[in-house]
Design an enzyme around this catalytic site. Structure first.
Site, PDB file in Angstrom:
ATOM      1  N   ASN A  10     -93.719  56.715 -15.192  1.00  0.00           N
ATOM      2  CA  ASN A  10     -92.504  57.344 -15.698  1.00  0.00           C
ATOM      3  C   ASN A  10     -92.872  58.640 -16.433  1.00  0.00           C
ATOM      4  OD1 ASN A  10     -90.268  58.076 -17.353  1.00  0.00           O
ATOM      5  ND2 ASN A  10     -89.485  55.993 -17.225  1.00  0.00           N
ATOM      6  N   ASP A  69     -94.067  48.429 -22.850  1.00  0.00           N
ATOM      7  CA  ASP A  69     -92.884  47.841 -22.238  1.00  0.00           C
ATOM      8  C   ASP A  69     -91.808  47.915 -23.294  1.00  0.00           C
ATOM      9  OD1 ASP A  69     -91.501  46.845 -20.067  1.00  0.00           O
ATOM     10  OD2 ASP A  69     -91.885  44.758 -20.575  1.00  0.00           O
ATOM     11  N   LYS A 172     -85.070  62.993 -30.656  1.00  0.00           N
ATOM     12  CA  LYS A 172     -85.282  61.608 -30.227  1.00  0.00           C
ATOM     13  C   LYS A 172     -86.661  61.119 -30.669  1.00  0.00           C
ATOM     14  CE  LYS A 172     -85.459  58.587 -26.206  1.00  0.00           C
ATOM     15  NZ  LYS A 172     -85.472  58.484 -24.744  1.00  0.00           N
TER      16      LYS A 172
END
Length: 192
Positions: A10, A69, A172
């Site tokens: 990702n 995760d 963020k």
């Protein structure tokens, strides 16, 4: 500069983490170490999945690495989607489908409290370590913002007026669950 692999495909995650670790570390992606296969993610907890992915990279590519995760846990849904966040609406791993399913399940639910939780497993640099990051917030009734990825358009952190998708990457990173976990990882790596 230390080299370490972040066991993910990702690119959004790689970019987020690289912003937090530069200039002391060079983050290698799976592509950088010539790992092109899908990493196993067959466990039923975030911790076990993170460890499984990190161990796979270390065992097969002999590279120190960390794997994460993350999951969105919605209190009114007994912490769904949790470990199944990426494939909540099916194996196609569609963010749109996942958000649609979640919003449908919450259609008549007033309690919108939720949290993002991230676990990072680090192996290959001494003892195996786990780092956890949590950000509390709520699920919006509709999508807001075009940034980020995953559930970002429908998750608004506590004490914020913006969803993750309305924030800049810097905003963020200042408060995300992954940033908290990576901060703990960075602190640990700085002491090695």
């Amino acid at each position: 500069m230390r080299k370490i692999c972040f066991a993910t495909n990702n690119q959004h995650k790689v970019t987020e983490v690289w912003q937090l670790l530069k200039p002391d570390f060079l983050i290698l992606s799976l592509k950088d170490i010539q790992c092109f296969e899908e990493l196993p993610e067959t466990k039923d907890t975030l911790e076990a999945n993170a460890l499984q992915k990190a161990e796979y990279v270390l065992n097969n590519y002999k590279t120190p690495c960390f794997a994460d995760d993350s999951g969105l846990e919605v209190y009114a849904l007994n912490n769904e989607p949790g470990v199944y966040s990426a494939r909540y609406a099916g194996l196609q791993r569609s963010s749109d489908d996942n958000m649609n399913l979640l919003l449908e399940k919450l259609k008549n639910v007033k309690d919108r409290r939720a949290r993002f939780r991230s676990i990072i497993a680090l192996i290959g640099l001494g003892e195996t370590q786990l780092f956890e990051g949590i950000i509390e917030g709520e699920i919006m009734y509709e999508r807001k913002g075009t940034g980020g990825f995953g559930y970002d358009p429908i998750f608004k952190p506590l004490h914020s007026t913006k969803t993750f998708a309305e924030m800049t990457l810097e905003e963020k990173n200042a408060l995300s669950h992954r940033a908290i976990a990576v901060g703990k990882l960075v602190d640990y790596l700085g002491k090695l």
